[in-house]
Design a protein around this motif. Sequence first.
Motif, PDB file in Angstrom:
ATOM      1  N   ASN A  65     -42.993  21.416 159.466  1.00  0.00           N
ATOM      2  CA  ASN A  65     -44.080  20.364 158.879  1.00  0.00           C
ATOM      3  C   ASN A  65     -43.524  19.068 158.755  1.00  0.00           C
ATOM      4  N   LEU A  66     -42.434  19.051 158.343  1.00  0.00           N
ATOM      5  CA  LEU A  66     -41.506  17.888 157.808  1.00  0.00           C
ATOM      6  C   LEU A  66     -41.427  17.068 159.231  1.00  0.00           C
ATOM      7  N   ALA A  67     -41.103  17.795 160.398  1.00  0.00           N
ATOM      8  CA  ALA A  67     -40.780  17.333 161.677  1.00  0.00           C
ATOM      9  C   ALA A  67     -42.055  16.605 162.262  1.00  0.00           C
ATOM     10  N   ALA A  68     -43.185  17.283 161.971  1.00  0.00           N
ATOM     11  CA  ALA A  68     -44.379  16.758 162.286  1.00  0.00           C
ATOM     12  C   ALA A  68     -44.903  15.482 161.520  1.00  0.00           C
ATOM     13  N   PHE A  69     -44.527  15.577 160.372  1.00  0.00           N
ATOM     14  CA  PHE A  69     -45.155  14.302 159.571  1.00  0.00           C
ATOM     15  C   PHE A  69     -44.040  13.330 160.023  1.00  0.00           C
ATOM     16  N   ALA A  70     -42.821  13.426 160.119  1.00  0.00           N
ATOM     17  CA  ALA A  70     -41.965  12.087 160.466  1.00  0.00           C
ATOM     18  C   ALA A  70     -42.550  11.981 161.920  1.00  0.00           C
ATOM     19  N   THR A  71     -42.745  12.580 162.799  1.00  0.00           N
ATOM     20  CA  THR A  71     -43.008  12.174 164.294  1.00  0.00           C
ATOM     21  C   THR A  71     -44.619  11.445 164.377  1.00  0.00           C
ATOM     22  N   ILE A  72     -45.367  12.008 163.265  1.00  0.00           N
ATOM     23  CA  ILE A  72     -46.754  11.452 163.466  1.00  0.00           C
ATOM     24  C   ILE A  72     -46.628  10.078 162.817  1.00  0.00           C
ATOM     25  N   GLY A 105     -48.611   1.342 155.707  1.00  0.00           N
ATOM     26  CA  GLY A 105     -47.726   2.377 156.229  1.00  0.00           C
ATOM     27  C   GLY A 105     -48.058   3.302 154.926  1.00  0.00           C
ATOM     28  N   ARG A 106     -48.326   2.903 153.777  1.00  0.00           N
ATOM     29  CA  ARG A 106     -48.474   3.627 152.433  1.00  0.00           C
ATOM     30  C   ARG A 106     -49.596   4.731 152.618  1.00  0.00           C
ATOM     31  N   GLN A 107     -50.703   3.981 153.079  1.00  0.00           N
ATOM     32  CA  GLN A 107     -52.055   4.748 153.432  1.00  0.00           C
ATOM     33  C   GLN A 107     -51.860   5.579 154.320  1.00  0.00           C
ATOM     34  N   ILE A 108     -51.092   5.444 155.609  1.00  0.00           N
ATOM     35  CA  ILE A 108     -50.868   6.214 156.470  1.00  0.00           C
ATOM     36  C   ILE A 108     -49.827   7.442 156.099  1.00  0.00           C
ATOM     37  N   VAL A 109     -49.058   7.210 155.262  1.00  0.00           N
ATOM     38  CA  VAL A 109     -48.174   8.374 154.904  1.00  0.00           C
ATOM     39  C   VAL A 109     -49.075   9.392 154.037  1.00  0.00           C
ATOM     40  N   ARG A 110     -50.016   8.781 153.165  1.00  0.00           N
ATOM     41  CA  ARG A 110     -51.134   9.686 152.489  1.00  0.00           C
ATOM     42  C   ARG A 110     -51.775  10.484 153.495  1.00  0.00           C
ATOM     43  N   ILE A 111     -52.309   9.878 154.448  1.00  0.00           N
ATOM     44  CA  ILE A 111     -53.274  10.468 155.375  1.00  0.00           C
ATOM     45  C   ILE A 111     -52.625  11.494 156.289  1.00  0.00           C
ATOM     46  N   ILE A 112     -51.286  11.206 156.627  1.00  0.00           N
ATOM     47  CA  ILE A 112     -50.667  12.232 157.561  1.00  0.00           C
ATOM     48  C   ILE A 112     -50.174  13.184 156.703  1.00  0.00           C
ATOM     49  N   GLY A 113     -49.747  13.088 155.439  1.00  0.00           N
ATOM     50  CA  GLY A 113     -49.395  14.316 154.641  1.00  0.00           C
ATOM     51  C   GLY A 113     -50.555  15.272 154.418  1.00  0.00           C
ATOM     52  N   GLU A 114     -51.866  14.618 154.331  1.00  0.00           N
ATOM     53  CA  GLU A 114     -53.092  15.441 154.260  1.00  0.00           C
ATOM     54  C   GLU A 114     -53.251  16.248 155.587  1.00  0.00           C
ATOM     55  N   PHE A 115     -53.083  15.385 156.682  1.00  0.00           N
ATOM     56  CA  PHE A 115     -53.310  16.117 158.133  1.00  0.00           C
ATOM     57  C   PHE A 115     -52.479  17.312 158.203  1.00  0.00           C
ATOM     58  N   VAL A 116     -51.099  17.005 157.853  1.00  0.00           N
ATOM     59  CA  VAL A 116     -49.876  18.121 158.168  1.00  0.00           C
ATOM     60  C   VAL A 116     -50.170  19.295 157.146  1.00  0.00           C
ATOM     61  N   ALA A 117     -50.865  19.075 156.005  1.00  0.00           N
ATOM     62  CA  ALA A 117     -50.949  20.184 155.214  1.00  0.00           C
ATOM     63  C   ALA A 117     -52.319  20.997 155.626  1.00  0.00           C
ATOM     64  N   TRP A 118     -53.511  20.197 156.448  1.00  0.00           N
ATOM     65  CA  TRP A 118     -54.503  20.782 157.049  1.00  0.00           C
ATOM     66  C   TRP A 118     -54.133  21.589 158.247  1.00  0.00           C
ATOM     67  N   LEU A 119     -52.978  21.093 158.987  1.00  0.00           N
ATOM     68  CA  LEU A 119     -52.357  21.838 160.015  1.00  0.00           C
ATOM     69  C   LEU A 119     -52.156  23.279 159.807  1.00  0.00           C
ATOM     70  N   SER A 120     -51.077  23.215 158.687  1.00  0.00           N
ATOM     71  CA  SER A 120     -50.449  24.308 158.118  1.00  0.00           C
ATOM     72  C   SER A 120     -51.390  25.431 157.573  1.00  0.00           C
ATOM     73  N   LEU A 121     -52.378  24.972 156.912  1.00  0.00           N
ATOM     74  CA  LEU A 121     -53.522  25.822 156.398  1.00  0.00           C
ATOM     75  C   LEU A 121     -54.323  26.408 157.576  1.00  0.00           C
ATOM     76  N   CYS A 122     -54.537  25.646 158.558  1.00  0.00           N
ATOM     77  CA  CYS A 122     -55.471  26.189 159.647  1.00  0.00           C
ATOM     78  C   CYS A 122     -54.242  27.075 160.817  1.00  0.00           C
ATOM     79  N   LYS A 123     -53.303  27.208 160.455  1.00  0.00           N
ATOM     80  CA  LYS A 123     -52.367  27.842 161.420  1.00  0.00           C
ATOM     81  C   LYS A 123     -52.388  27.308 162.724  1.00  0.00           C
ATOM     82  N   ILE A 124     -52.492  26.027 162.922  1.00  0.00           N
ATOM     83  CA  ILE A 124     -52.574  25.282 164.204  1.00  0.00           C
ATOM     84  C   ILE A 124     -51.135  24.952 164.745  1.00  0.00           C
ATOM     85  N   PHE A 125     -50.381  24.835 163.900  1.00  0.00           N
ATOM     86  CA  PHE A 125     -49.099  24.171 164.242  1.00  0.00           C
ATOM     87  C   PHE A 125     -48.281  25.169 164.305  1.00  0.00           C
ATOM     88  N   ILE A 126     -48.408  26.330 164.416  1.00  0.00           N
ATOM     89  CA  ILE A 126     -47.323  27.253 164.356  1.00  0.00           C
ATOM     90  C   ILE A 126     -46.870  27.893 165.758  1.00  0.00           C
TER      91      ILE A 126
END
Length: 126
Positions: A65-72, A105-126
């Motif tokens: 999740n952290l690698a995905a966040f940093a990459t995005i 960038g601050r807004q993007i960080v918030r949006i990316i955080g929500e997106f990565v959380a959604w990915l982990s909930l949906c088990k898409i990024f596993i």
Amino acid sequence: MSSSSGFPPQNEPLAILSALLGGGRYGLKIRLPHALVMTALFRRELSAKEKIRSIVKLTMEHARNLAAFATIYKTVLAALKWATKYDSSNPRIDCGNEGMLQTVGRQIVRIIGEFVAWLSLCKIFI
């Protein structure tokens, strides 16, 4: 002027790769000790094999999740720099672009955080 990652603008793909590796490494470094302690303290009903499996699963999920966040984040930042035609010849343009990148960038960080959380909930990024 170089980008905020320390790489020249033409090396943005290298900065993105560095963010991927650094995010994964940092996620592993932070989550492994935490998972060890929490599993040892609160998961006494598990066998040793189940504890190890749980620790590895939690650690890898956090690192991913952290690698995905940093990459995005680095990818979006590189796209913003490209879109604004980053020009270091004029200091006023430099400051304006930096301010815009920080604000957006601050807004993007918030949006990316929500997106990565959604990915982990949906088990898409596993």
